[in-house]
Write a protein that holds these residues in place. Structure first.
Motif, PDB file in Angstrom:
ATOM      1  N   TRP A  70       0.852  -1.199   0.000  1.00  0.00           N
ATOM      2  CA  TRP A  70       0.000   0.000   0.000  1.00  0.00           C
ATOM      3  C   TRP A  70       0.882   1.241   0.000  1.00  0.00           C
ATOM      4  N   ASP A  71       0.359   2.370  -0.499  1.00  0.00           N
ATOM      5  CA  ASP A  71       1.165   3.583  -0.609  1.00  0.00           C
ATOM      6  C   ASP A  71       1.419   4.309   0.716  1.00  0.00           C
ATOM      7  N   TYR A  72       0.368   4.920   1.296  1.00  0.00           N
ATOM      8  CA  TYR A  72       0.605   5.895   2.363  1.00  0.00           C
ATOM      9  C   TYR A  72      -0.295   5.735   3.588  1.00  0.00           C
ATOM     10  N   ALA A  73       0.220   6.252   4.697  1.00  0.00           N
ATOM     11  CA  ALA A  73      -0.575   6.505   5.892  1.00  0.00           C
ATOM     12  C   ALA A  73      -0.485   8.010   6.140  1.00  0.00           C
ATOM     13  N   VAL A  74      -1.627   8.635   6.408  1.00  0.00           N
ATOM     14  CA  VAL A  74      -1.682  10.072   6.671  1.00  0.00           C
ATOM     15  C   VAL A  74      -2.462  10.288   7.962  1.00  0.00           C
ATOM     16  N   GLU A  75      -1.890  11.074   8.860  1.00  0.00           N
ATOM     17  CA  GLU A  75      -2.595  11.409  10.100  1.00  0.00           C
ATOM     18  C   GLU A  75      -3.328  12.727   9.910  1.00  0.00           C
ATOM     19  N   TYR A  76      -4.623  12.683  10.184  1.00  0.00           N
ATOM     20  CA  TYR A  76      -5.406  13.921  10.158  1.00  0.00           C
ATOM     21  C   TYR A  76      -6.325  13.917  11.367  1.00  0.00           C
ATOM     22  N   ASP A  77      -6.264  14.971  12.157  1.00  0.00           N
ATOM     23  CA  ASP A  77      -7.114  15.136  13.331  1.00  0.00           C
ATOM     24  C   ASP A  77      -7.018  13.918  14.260  1.00  0.00           C
ATOM     25  N   ASP A  78      -5.779  13.470  14.493  1.00  0.00           N
ATOM     26  CA  ASP A  78      -5.457  12.370  15.411  1.00  0.00           C
ATOM     27  C   ASP A  78      -5.957  10.994  14.957  1.00  0.00           C
ATOM     28  N   GLU A  79      -6.308  10.854  13.686  1.00  0.00           N
ATOM     29  CA  GLU A  79      -6.687   9.547  13.149  1.00  0.00           C
ATOM     30  C   GLU A  79      -5.817   9.257  11.931  1.00  0.00           C
ATOM     31  N   ILE A  80      -5.606   7.969  11.655  1.00  0.00           N
ATOM     32  CA  ILE A  80      -4.776   7.577  10.524  1.00  0.00           C
ATOM     33  C   ILE A  80      -5.660   7.079   9.385  1.00  0.00           C
ATOM     34  N   PHE A  81      -5.373   7.604   8.197  1.00  0.00           N
ATOM     35  CA  PHE A  81      -6.058   7.199   6.971  1.00  0.00           C
ATOM     36  C   PHE A  81      -5.007   6.592   6.047  1.00  0.00           C
ATOM     37  N   PHE A  82      -5.395   5.541   5.357  1.00  0.00           N
ATOM     38  CA  PHE A  82      -4.491   4.831   4.458  1.00  0.00           C
ATOM     39  C   PHE A  82      -4.925   5.107   3.030  1.00  0.00           C
ATOM     40  N   ILE A  83      -4.011   5.665   2.245  1.00  0.00           N
ATOM     41  CA  ILE A  83      -4.348   6.163   0.913  1.00  0.00           C
ATOM     42  C   ILE A  83      -3.456   5.490  -0.132  1.00  0.00           C
ATOM     43  N   ASP A 115      -2.016   0.357  13.394  1.00  0.00           N
ATOM     44  CA  ASP A 115      -3.369  -0.175  13.192  1.00  0.00           C
ATOM     45  C   ASP A 115      -4.336   0.360  14.246  1.00  0.00           C
ATOM     46  N   ALA A 116      -3.876   0.472  15.476  1.00  0.00           N
ATOM     47  CA  ALA A 116      -4.729   0.937  16.576  1.00  0.00           C
ATOM     48  C   ALA A 116      -5.192   2.382  16.372  1.00  0.00           C
ATOM     49  N   LEU A 117      -4.485   3.131  15.540  1.00  0.00           N
ATOM     50  CA  LEU A 117      -4.813   4.542  15.303  1.00  0.00           C
ATOM     51  C   LEU A 117      -5.668   4.760  14.059  1.00  0.00           C
ATOM     52  N   LYS A 118      -5.976   3.688  13.325  1.00  0.00           N
ATOM     53  CA  LYS A 118      -6.718   3.878  12.077  1.00  0.00           C
ATOM     54  C   LYS A 118      -8.061   4.536  12.365  1.00  0.00           C
ATOM     55  N   ALA A 119      -8.483   5.346  11.417  1.00  0.00           N
ATOM     56  CA  ALA A 119      -9.696   6.148  11.570  1.00  0.00           C
ATOM     57  C   ALA A 119     -10.902   5.297  11.941  1.00  0.00           C
ATOM     58  N   LYS A 120     -11.696   5.845  12.858  1.00  0.00           N
ATOM     59  CA  LYS A 120     -12.947   5.210  13.255  1.00  0.00           C
ATOM     60  C   LYS A 120     -14.138   6.119  12.935  1.00  0.00           C
ATOM     61  N   SER A 121     -13.887   7.417  12.846  1.00  0.00           N
ATOM     62  CA  SER A 121     -14.970   8.372  12.575  1.00  0.00           C
ATOM     63  C   SER A 121     -15.374   8.366  11.100  1.00  0.00           C
ATOM     64  N   LYS A 122     -14.464   7.921  10.241  1.00  0.00           N
ATOM     65  CA  LYS A 122     -14.685   7.861   8.794  1.00  0.00           C
ATOM     66  C   LYS A 122     -13.963   6.617   8.286  1.00  0.00           C
ATOM     67  N   PRO A 123     -14.272   6.148   7.085  1.00  0.00           N
ATOM     68  CA  PRO A 123     -13.568   4.967   6.571  1.00  0.00           C
ATOM     69  C   PRO A 123     -12.044   5.191   6.539  1.00  0.00           C
ATOM     70  N   PRO A 124     -11.263   4.178   6.937  1.00  0.00           N
ATOM     71  CA  PRO A 124      -9.817   4.362   7.009  1.00  0.00           C
ATOM     72  C   PRO A 124      -9.050   4.120   5.704  1.00  0.00           C
ATOM     73  N   PHE A 125      -9.625   3.356   4.753  1.00  0.00           N
ATOM     74  CA  PHE A 125      -8.889   2.961   3.555  1.00  0.00           C
ATOM     75  C   PHE A 125      -9.460   3.664   2.324  1.00  0.00           C
ATOM     76  N   HIS A 126      -8.547   4.248   1.500  1.00  0.00           N
ATOM     77  CA  HIS A 126      -9.008   5.054   0.365  1.00  0.00           C
ATOM     78  C   HIS A 126      -8.150   4.834  -0.871  1.00  0.00           C
ATOM     79  N   TRP A 127      -8.839   4.748  -2.005  1.00  0.00           N
ATOM     80  CA  TRP A 127      -8.194   4.635  -3.312  1.00  0.00           C
ATOM     81  C   TRP A 127      -8.418   5.946  -4.047  1.00  0.00           C
ATOM     82  N   VAL A 128      -7.338   6.674  -4.298  1.00  0.00           N
ATOM     83  CA  VAL A 128      -7.403   7.905  -5.084  1.00  0.00           C
ATOM     84  C   VAL A 128      -6.894   7.538  -6.471  1.00  0.00           C
ATOM     85  N   HIS A 129      -7.759   7.676  -7.468  1.00  0.00           N
ATOM     86  CA  HIS A 129      -7.348   7.250  -8.802  1.00  0.00           C
ATOM     87  C   HIS A 129      -6.663   8.365  -9.572  1.00  0.00           C
TER      88      HIS A 129
END
Length: 161
Positions: A70-83, A115-129
């Protein structure tokens, strides 16, 4: 002059990265772990809430050279999103699902602190095409991606997640 982070405001992603042997020391400030061309695909309401980023793909390449990383992990507002930034076509779906499977397995076995920090308020995994999406809404492939909550988007816009 940039404001210095106090210990209280240290990036959660940085702490987790520094406790994960596979990626230790590879946390970057802001979106600096992303390729310059990929940074412009990330839209957030408040850039001060970006706690940093990690280039999972390049950092783990030597450890898992034959895996679909997978490409990236990005922290935004104390949650981790995987892009993942990747072209979107029906021929790429199996690859993307393989990348997602790899990421979930890696997080569980090699990076539990991240993994414990992955976003819970919004989906954590994202595909940007990149380019135009060649996946037709309502198609079998579209439904398959929807099941995995991995529908490709043109930009990762936090406000629209």
């Amino acid at each position: 002059m940039p404001q210095m982070m106090s210990d209280k405001n240290i990036s959660k992603l940085k702490e987790a990265v520094d406790e994960t042997p596979d990626v230790m020391g590879n946390h970057k400030e802001g979106l600096m772990a992303l390729k310059a061309s990929d940074r412009k695909l990330i839209i957030v309401p408040n850039s001060r809430k970006i706690g940093g980023s990690l280039d999972i793909d390049n950092t783990t390449k030597s450890l898992y050279p034959n895996d679909t990383r997978w490409d990236y992990a990005v922290e935004y507002d104390d949650e981790i999103f995987f892009i993942e930034v990747h072209p979107a076509s029906t021929t790429k779906i199996d690859l993307m699902l393989s990348k997602l499977g790899w990421l979930k397995g890696w997080l569980k076995t090699k990076a539990p602190r991240i993994d414990a920090l992955k976003a819970k308020s919004k989906p954590p995994f994202h595909w940007v095409h990149t380019g135009s999406s060649k996946i037709i809404k309502g198609s079998k492939q579209y439904k398959q991606l929807a099941t995995h909550k991995l529908l490709p988007v043109k930009v990762w816009n936090y406000a629209r997640l």
